[in-house]
Design a protein around this motif. Sequence first.
Motif, PDB file in Angstrom:
ATOM      1  N   ASP A  30       0.713  -1.473  -0.246  1.00 27.44           N
ATOM      2  CA  ASP A  30       0.165   0.083  -0.052  1.00 27.44           C
ATOM      3  C   ASP A  30       0.743   0.883  -0.145  1.00 27.44           C
ATOM      4  O   ASP A  30       1.035   1.966  -0.994  1.00 27.44           O
ATOM      5  CB  ASP A  30      -0.753   0.179   1.013  1.00 27.44           C
ATOM      6  N   ASP A  33      -1.222   4.080  -1.356  1.00 26.66           N
ATOM      7  CA  ASP A  33      -2.080   4.743  -0.808  1.00 26.66           C
ATOM      8  C   ASP A  33      -2.257   5.645   0.041  1.00 26.66           C
ATOM      9  O   ASP A  33      -1.624   6.146   1.082  1.00 26.66           O
ATOM     10  CB  ASP A  33      -2.155   3.292  -0.025  1.00 26.66           C
ATOM     11  N   HIS A  34      -2.743   6.421  -0.265  1.00 27.29           N
ATOM     12  CA  HIS A  34      -3.370   7.650   1.053  1.00 27.29           C
ATOM     13  C   HIS A  34      -3.469   7.512   2.246  1.00 27.29           C
ATOM     14  O   HIS A  34      -3.054   8.313   3.647  1.00 27.29           O
ATOM     15  CB  HIS A  34      -4.360   8.445   0.358  1.00 27.29           C
ATOM     16  N   ALA A  35      -3.654   5.812   2.631  1.00 23.69           N
ATOM     17  CA  ALA A  35      -4.318   5.837   4.404  1.00 23.69           C
ATOM     18  C   ALA A  35      -3.294   5.349   5.171  1.00 23.69           C
ATOM     19  O   ALA A  35      -3.477   5.499   6.124  1.00 23.69           O
ATOM     20  CB  ALA A  35      -5.808   4.313   4.150  1.00 23.69           C
ATOM     21  N   ARG A  50      -3.902  -5.344   6.502  1.00 28.73           N
ATOM     22  CA  ARG A  50      -5.322  -4.692   5.536  1.00 28.73           C
ATOM     23  C   ARG A  50      -6.689  -6.194   6.227  1.00 28.73           C
ATOM     24  O   ARG A  50      -7.652  -6.602   5.892  1.00 28.73           O
ATOM     25  CB  ARG A  50      -6.456  -4.268   4.422  1.00 28.73           C
ATOM     26  N   ALA A  58      -5.766   3.011   7.663  1.00 30.35           N
ATOM     27  CA  ALA A  58      -6.690   3.853   7.804  1.00 30.35           C
ATOM     28  C   ALA A  58      -6.667   4.383   9.620  1.00 30.35           C
ATOM     29  O   ALA A  58      -6.938   5.383   9.639  1.00 30.35           O
ATOM     30  CB  ALA A  58      -8.064   3.571   7.051  1.00 30.35           C
TER      31      ALA A  58
END
Length: 153
Positions: free
Chosen positions: A24, A30-32, A120, A142
């Motif tokens: 990620d 990925d911004h999260a 995740r 997140a």
Amino acid sequence: MPPPPPTAAPATPVVVLDTNAVLDWLWFADHAIQPLATAVTRGACRWLQTDAMRDELRRVLAHRLPPRAGADPAAVEAACARWARRIEAPPPCPLRCRDDDDQVFVDLALAAGARWLVTRDRALLALRRRALAHGTEIVTPAAWAAAATARPT
């Protein structure tokens, strides 16, 4: 009255990233996961990784990723070499993951006293409450980012 003795600076918190969290960050951008990536690169968190984790990442990079503009397997490996501290694999811990492939992350997080295991993966997330009893929070990228403003980094 003499001044109080200086207090020791708190130790840098340890984080373990599963393979998907690494991807990620370093493949998908990925911004999260960017707040955690920033914390790692600034030294506010210490990322630990074993050889088995690096080997799994290499296998995924070689065979199972969609092409992405600007993404480069060599750059991902170089980032791991730069930001992750390689340590020896610990012995198995008593907390068992239902997915044997994910057990390495739980073993390392608990043995190293990691504050967080970032993932995740549902099999790992299912261990949240039991891992917390050992001092490790299992969180999504997140959730880590959302809580980052509530804690010092």
